[in-house]
Each structure stands twice: as structure tokens, then as C-alpha cells.
Design an enzyme around this catalytic site. Sequence first.
Site, PDB file in Angstrom:
ATOM      1  N   HIS A  20      -6.431   2.927   0.922  1.00 15.40           N
ATOM      2  CA  HIS A  20      -7.707   2.820   0.211  1.00 15.40           C
ATOM      3  C   HIS A  20      -8.718   3.692   0.940  1.00 15.40           C
ATOM      4  O   HIS A  20      -8.430   4.263   2.001  1.00 15.40           O
ATOM      5  CB  HIS A  20      -8.189   1.365   0.126  1.00 15.40           C
ATOM      6  CG  HIS A  20      -8.600   0.774   1.445  1.00 15.40           C
ATOM      7  ND1 HIS A  20      -9.882   0.808   1.915  1.00 15.40           N
ATOM      8  CD2 HIS A  20      -7.858   0.125   2.392  1.00 15.40           C
ATOM      9  CE1 HIS A  20      -9.948   0.205   3.091  1.00 15.40           C
ATOM     10  NE2 HIS A  20      -8.721  -0.214   3.405  1.00 15.40           N
ATOM     11  N   HIS A  73      -7.561  15.035  -4.482  1.00 18.02           N
ATOM     12  CA  HIS A  73      -8.393  14.339  -3.498  1.00 18.02           C
ATOM     13  C   HIS A  73      -8.318  12.836  -3.766  1.00 18.02           C
ATOM     14  O   HIS A  73      -8.452  12.395  -4.911  1.00 18.02           O
ATOM     15  CB  HIS A  73      -9.841  14.818  -3.612  1.00 18.02           C
ATOM     16  CG  HIS A  73     -10.814  14.039  -2.772  1.00 18.02           C
ATOM     17  ND1 HIS A  73     -11.783  13.229  -3.318  1.00 18.02           N
ATOM     18  CD2 HIS A  73     -10.941  13.937  -1.430  1.00 18.02           C
ATOM     19  CE1 HIS A  73     -12.490  12.669  -2.348  1.00 18.02           C
ATOM     20  NE2 HIS A  73     -12.008  13.090  -1.193  1.00 18.02           N
TER      21      HIS A  73
END
Length: 1092
Positions: free
Chosen positions: A452, A408
Amino acid sequence: MSFSPSPFPSSLLYFLLFQLSPIVCHPLPPSFPLFLPFTLPLSFCLCPSFFLPPSSLPLVLHSSSSDGSRAGRERKKTVSFSSSLTERKISSAADCISSMVEGTELRKVRSNSRVYQRYFLLESDLQALRWEPSKKELGKACIAIPSIKEVRTGRNTETFRTNGVYDQISEDCAFSIIYGETYESLDLVANSAEVANIWVTGLRYMMLYGKHALDMIASSHDSLRLAWLTEMFSSVDVSDGPCGEEEGICLRSAVGLIRKVNPGVKNGKVEQRFKELHRNKERTTGAGTDIRVTKEEFVEVFHDLCTRPEIYFLLVQFSSNKEFLDTKDLMRFLEAEQGVAQVTEDMSLELIQSHEPSEEGRRQGCLSLDGFTSYLTSLRCHLFDPEHNQVCQDMNQPLSHYFINSSHNTYLIEDQVNGPSDVNGYVRALKMGCRCVEVDVWDGPDDEPVVHTGHSLTSSVVFRCVLDVIERFAFVASEYPLILCVENHCSLGQQRVMLQHLRTILGDRLYTEPVSGGEGYLPSPFDLRGKILLKGQKLKEACGGTEGDVTDEDEGAEMKASAGAGTGAVKPATPPAAPKRFQLLKELSDLVTLCKSVRFKDFQVSFSTQKPWELCSFNEVVALCCTSESPGDFVNYNKRFLSRVYPDPMRVDSSNMNPQYLWKCGCQIVAMNYQTPGLMMDLNMAWFRQNGNCGYVLRPAIMRQEVSYFSADTRDSVPGVSPQLLHVKVISGQNLPRPRGSGAKGDVVDPYVYVEVHGIPADCAERRTRTVMHNGDNPIFDESFEFQVNLPELAMVRFVVLDDDFIGDEFIGQYTIPLECLQPGYRHLPLQSMTGEDLLHAQLFVHVAITNRRGGGKPHKRGLSVRKGKRGRQYAALRDLGVKAVDEVFKMATLPLKEATDLRENMQSSVDVFRELCGVSAAANLMQCVLALGSRVAGADGAPLLLFELRDQYPTMEPQGPLPEVLRKVVSTYEMMIQASRAVIDLSDGVYNRILQIQTTAMEFHEKLQTMAVKEGLKGRKVTRAVESFSWNITILKGQVDLLKRAKTEVQENLKQVHYAALTSDLSKGRTGQTTRPRCSLDAVHNKALTP
């Protein structure tokens, strides 16, 4: 505080006070009564702590030392901090016999549920064992050594099994002495497993050598070790001074020799031991490196620091009470304990040549204690099965049939809010076998997309650099497909830059072949080797322009919304009322083929409209709601579709969810925060090691079969799956380091071990050992545990070592392993740090066995008198559907299912009864049963009273003369076992075919079942229930067929073991007394068992 004049209540009161305040050790008041009755009340004996090792209790109540020896009987009562129950290290039979002559307190167990504490000792002439005090006459409170028939370990006599305190008696502290012509048993419980081992080893030597035992030991004691150590001592470079038995060698050289053999021991400890030895002998005139070490001093320190008593006791158990293992002994150990197949004498000799340090031992073909220790600590005896170091599962199943190692927010290396992003996150994950990584792409400066987490303060990394790293490391650890989860938030302009980078950098590795509408399943990992699959949004096929709008996937927005809702308990984020939409470039959409992202509505909608190549992502909280509210639907959903579960947005600290909660429902892609170590990552990394760490693990068959019933929330046995019993004995630890950051206790470590089982809810359990005080070098635990595992394919075992501290127990190390990867027998496992690295030289020594579940109620009721008969037997129950035609077919299976259960249970019950009469533990196999018999069937002239006739397919046991009652029971029980085994071989195929035919007939109704149910008048929930009942019945039929096949295989293995063990123990008719004999290969025995 005043004390009662009654001695026992005040003693108990003071004991309770110490239990409540174990930290502070108060001196005993002068008036405190020291009297305790030798025969303790049963109510006190039933207290579990009564049978625990004394070192685990804060106050030692009995007046002897912690090991029960006479030497401590005048000592004051103290808090026990002893890590070992004897001050000296036991490493020879002479040490054991010396301890027995000194005497020990043992608990004598009677069949009437009474437990008596007595002082046992060996007479100084080594002719008899006696105990005191006793109501018997002096001459009757003893057993002559020549009358002893057998010394049996564990709770393996009828007295132990039927005694009311079975559960409170430690298996490792119990032993029995079988003596006399009528095979009476003296059943004893020691204060520790070490004391029990001392008595068992010493008595077995006395049985073999009688009063000449010490002479025999002295003539051969440590000869191999002494020759090797002399050679090692003499080989030291003497350039720093004279060297010889008198002059000695310098301290630095002596320390180096010790650490060469035992690299885990610290320099300071070795130096300190030599200096203490010099001070005790008053032979040192200086300090530091001026000390000269003689050969005798070197041997003594080596003996002290490099001898492991637990391995010595194991060696003598298999060496026929010798101080070494010969090739025959080693073969028997490899076959019976380690589960090694097709062992030959050449294999044993090869092991001896590889591990025996002494030249004399290698020349004679003998494995000394040091060689045996070398073998047990080698990679050959690692707990992890080396077969699983390579890909060992079928890789040709559809992609949805595998668990997939997933990450993740792979770019993050710290928390989710303001942590840095770094390409090294991808390097680490891919090198660790991760097959699904995540890329959140946003518009960046200079028309370069960046990666990001949106709506956060995390730093950015250039998208192109991420792709460069992925292209370089994608297939370093695994050749199987990599899923690239692209969360696209870019404008159309920067999407064109993304497209260019994807095509330029990843090129042909991208899987872009269009899917066919008629395909019911995804391709297999084998078919997709070397390919990268993009997971993301995709435009509808009808879109004819260069772009179109799609729903935005924004996990960062979820995190922001959750954070804004408060920082209290974890709550599911409220989804936006109207999901945002954005423009998607069609060329970028066309790169997504097998993993199209779609939103999940509910299971019924998915079952009717979702395509196999469409993938839903679930918030952790939503997924957990599905596992609890609709576990069956979730399992069925995952049979055909991929599901991805990502951590709840409230996990801003990058903590991890428990992947087992999702795996039990079949969720394939459980995204983990790789940057956060701990239990959850331990489970994840261990789970994917079982298939060569390739990132793919085949799910259990019950989760893959189209028609099967499995509820992920089950807290009972799984239909059609045979539960197994996992037997784990934690024996010892080695070189346990001080916990990182711990300074309050200095270098002192007080370790204990947790054994945990992780799996479906019915399987989750944990047990812990006692704490061993002040010993991190070689703590001896010697504690056994038993776990029932209902779904072995989904279970993992975790060993956790902690430092016992009154402020808070601290983590030392752990090791996690799938149940399917366990190697049986005596094994070492390396301990790993919190971050997954191996701790240098730190390990645990364990014994592992896995057996089938057996009937018979609670463990202490496994005696013959309470074994379940046919009336108490539980048969597989089929469910009524309410559809007459289908129910009639399933009713036909009632009789063959009952016959199949009876065949299996009759065979397994007869094996259990035979095992109990052989006096071995529930974890023992039939080879160990026959080997145990070999020690007790010798007649007065030494000839065996029983022999096996091996010429027939089914070995028969033939008496060679009149037998005592106990051996007559063994013969009759063995005959019952052979009859039950013959029935399985002769009848199982017929029953198997009948059940299979009924299953095939029933499956013809599968496609039209719902239509038939409606015609029968069923509606709504009743139709759903009928479908579930159909799946249940099919699962039962499949499961019983599989269990019957396994029962036949088990019988064939049992016959092979009996045959082979009879040859090994010289109980084969016509072969007794031969010094050398031809050994039948395991394959030959197996083929003979199959020959009608």
C-alpha cells in the site's frame, strides 16, 4: 437601433452583431438592406471567414441558399444549421449535372488579387458553362464544354499560387478549369468541398461524354447496386406474409437488411425513414409493423442511408468517370494513393472478390460504390500500419536505449490518498503491455508483508498475492523483461518473508546474475527475455554481514510533506535534510543486480561516478527542471543510464504528467497512473503500440549515439534530421455517438475535429475543423491541414472529436497514433472512448500524406517566380571549437557539405517545379504527377502529344508533334528534373565518402578532446562549449550523410514511379493503344533504375 443609409456598412455591422451573439437568432428588421455588391472589396475578401463554408458562419450573407444554388435565391437570410450543402445526397454523375444546370454561386479568383462572386450554371443543352453577371459580352462570359482540357482540383494553378489571398482559400473548395488552345485557367472557389466535388465530377463527365453524358449515365447508372439490392430484397424470408415487388416485405425485415449493410445506423432512424416515405406517398393505412416495404422503397431508403457521397466522389476520380472501378483503376488507386508496392492484377481481382457484394460485379471484375466502401472500411485501410502490430524494431540495443512502458503505484485503482488497493491493477497494467510495475511493501499483520502507499489511507493487499498475479501475467503481453520496482519499508523479519516469497513464486524468472565492473552498457531486452529485474536498494559490496543500512526511498512521505505544505499550486516537495536510513537484508539486496537505486545529485557527479546498472528516480518537478535548465545534459545522461520519473506527490488525485515532456530528454521510465484515463494515458498507450505493444520502443538515433547533439528544448529544426510535412485531410465521420452523460440536446450531435501533433516543442501544434451542425451519422468536414514535423521519430498525431455546445464542448472520441505508424492514403480510424475502448462503429475517414520539407517560403509563395535559388539556400553550418587541429579537420568538410546540399536541393526543387506544372498538390508523388499529365496531353485526334521512352535508365519525355506553351514548359522542367536526378545518382557516392572520411578523422580526437582544449588554453565553460561544438559538428556530418543516402533512394523511387505511371497511363512509347499490355513489376523497374 438605427441603420446607416449606406447599404454595405450596415450589412457588415449586422453581420458583426451576429458574430458576437451567434446563439440567439433575431429576425432581420424590415429596413435592413439586402443589397451586397457582387464584387466584394479585397479587404473583406481577405477576412478568413469569407472563404469558410457557410455552415460555419452564424449568418449567411449572400442571398442564395447555403450551397449557392438558384433554388434558394428568394429565401430569407437565416442562420445555417445545414450539415450538408445540398438537401439531396449526391451519389451519381446525374445528380452532379442536375445541380450544375440549376446553378451555383462560386467565387472567381483573378491574378490581380481580386475575387468576384458570380453565378455559374451549365446550359440546359449541356454544351457550355456560363456565368452572370459579367462585364463581358454575353457570348464571352461562357466556356464551351468541348474546349475544356482539364478540370484541376485544389489551389494548383499559377493564379492561385501568386494570388494575395492564397492562405484564405480552402484547398478543398478550390478548383480550376483549364480550357482553350492556350490552356487558360478559370480559377474558382466553392462555398464547400461538396459543391466543388459536384462541379469537378460533373465537368469531367461532360468532357468525356459531351451532350450524351446523361444518356451514358442512364444506361449504366447503379446497375451493379440495383442487381445486388434486388437479389438481397428477394432473399428475405417470406414466412410472415407474401413477398414480391408489389406486396413488399415487412418493416422489420427491411430494417434488418439496411442494418446488415450499415450496422452503425440506428433502428429508429431506419424505421422513421420508411414511415416518412410512406406518409409522403400516402400509401400507409396502419402503423408499426403493418407497413409493407416495396423494392423501390427499399432501394430509395438504402440509397439515402447507405450512400457516402465522399466515397462516391473518390470512386469517380479514379474510375475514369465510370460508376465502378475495374482492375486497372483499382491498381492505379492502390499504387498512387495507398502506397501499396508490387500491385498485380491478381491482387486487384482478389480485393474485388473479397469486397464486391454483387455477384455480377465479382463476375465482371468490377468494384461498385458499395464494394469500394467495403474495402475502404476494412482492416486493409486502417490508419495504423499492421507491420507495427508485431515487434519490428531492433531489440539488441542496451536497455537504456529504449523507452519502457511504466506504471506508478500499480496496486492503486483510484486516488493516492484513500483509494483502494487491488491486484487487478497489476493484471490491467501487464495486459496493456506495461514493463515496469511498482510495489510499496510494508510490515503487515501475521508476519505477512502488505502492499500500500505509506502515510495514506489507502487499503492494503498481501504481498504474496501481488507476486502470484505478477508471476501469472508477467509475460502474457510481452516476452521482454519486466522491471519490478520494490520500495521496501519492512523490518528485517518481514524482509525474510519477502525473500522467501520472491524466490518461491518468481523462482528462475528473477534475474540475479552479478554484473561485471567492466561493462559499459546494460544487456539488451532480447538477452533478458522472460526475466524479471528487481529495482531497489542494494548494500555496498564491502558489506560482510547479513544486513546493512541504506537510504530509505519513501515517495509516500514526499506526498505527505507536500500535502502538509498546502493545496495551492503544484510545488516541488522539499527533500528531508537528512534522509532516513533502514536495515536491509543482504540476501534481499543480492537479488538486485541491473537496477540498483541511487540518489541523483547532479549531472557532473553522475557522469563521473555512476555505473550503467545504477538507476536514479526523479520527482516529476525535479525532472522538468532538468529538461528546462540542462536539456542537453539530460539527453546525454540518458544515453548510458536508466532514469525513472514518477508523478509529483501533489497529484493526489492520480492525475498524470505529460510523458512527452520527459521522452524528449530520453527518460526511459516515465511512471503513469494507469487508473486515470485522459490525454496523457492516450499518448502513453499509443506510443507503445508502435513496436507490437511489447512495452519497449527504441529511442531516436540522435538520442542513442554517443557523439551527437540534441537539445530537448529546441523550437527549430533538429541538426542532421530532415523535417517532414504531414498533410492531413479530415474528410468525414461516421456514427458519432452522443457524449456520455449529455442530455441537454437530446440525441443531437454537433461534431468538430481537432488534429493535434505532439512531440518536441518545435512540433507541437493543433488545428480544428468547422462544426457540422445536427449530424452525428455522417458529418462531412472536408478540411485539409499541414504540419511541419522536425523530429518525426518522436511525434504523435491525435484526432479528437468534440460536440460543440455553448455551455462547454464535450468529448465524443479520440484516436492517437505515432507518426511512424501512419499509413498513407485514404484511411479509416476507429474512435476510442475516454477509457480507451473502441466506440462501436464510430470512425473518422481521413487522407494522410507525408512529404519532405521543401523550400519556397510561405505556402502562398510557392510559385515558380519566388523559388529560392542557390544564393538564398541555407547550408549546414559547422562550429569552431577553438582547438586548431580539430577545427582544421572540420573546415575540410565545408565544400563537400555544400555539394551535398546542392545535390539534394537541386533535385527536390526540380521535383517541386515539375509537380506544380503538373497541377497536383504538394503532397502528390511523381506517379500522381504523370497520371495527372495523362489527362491533358491528348491531341485533336486523341493521340497523346507526349510519350515516355522507357528503355534507358532515365525515362525521357518525347514530344510527338508541336506542343502548346504549357506542355513545352512541362517537357523542359522534366528534363531539368532528370538532370538533377542523374547528378544525385552519379555524384552522391563520391561526396558521401569524402564526408564519411572527414567524420572518421574527426572522431580520432574524441577521447582526447578535453586534454587538447586545455592545452589550447581553454578553461571551464569554454571547454564544455568546445565539447558541445564537437558533438554538433559530428551530428551535422552524420546527418548530411544520411540525407544524401535518402536523396539517392528518393531518386531511385522517383524513377520507378515515372516508369510505372507511364505504363499505367498508356504514355509509354511503343505501347499506346494496346488494350492489354505486359506490366513490369516494381522490383524489375527498381532494378532497371539501379543499372548503370
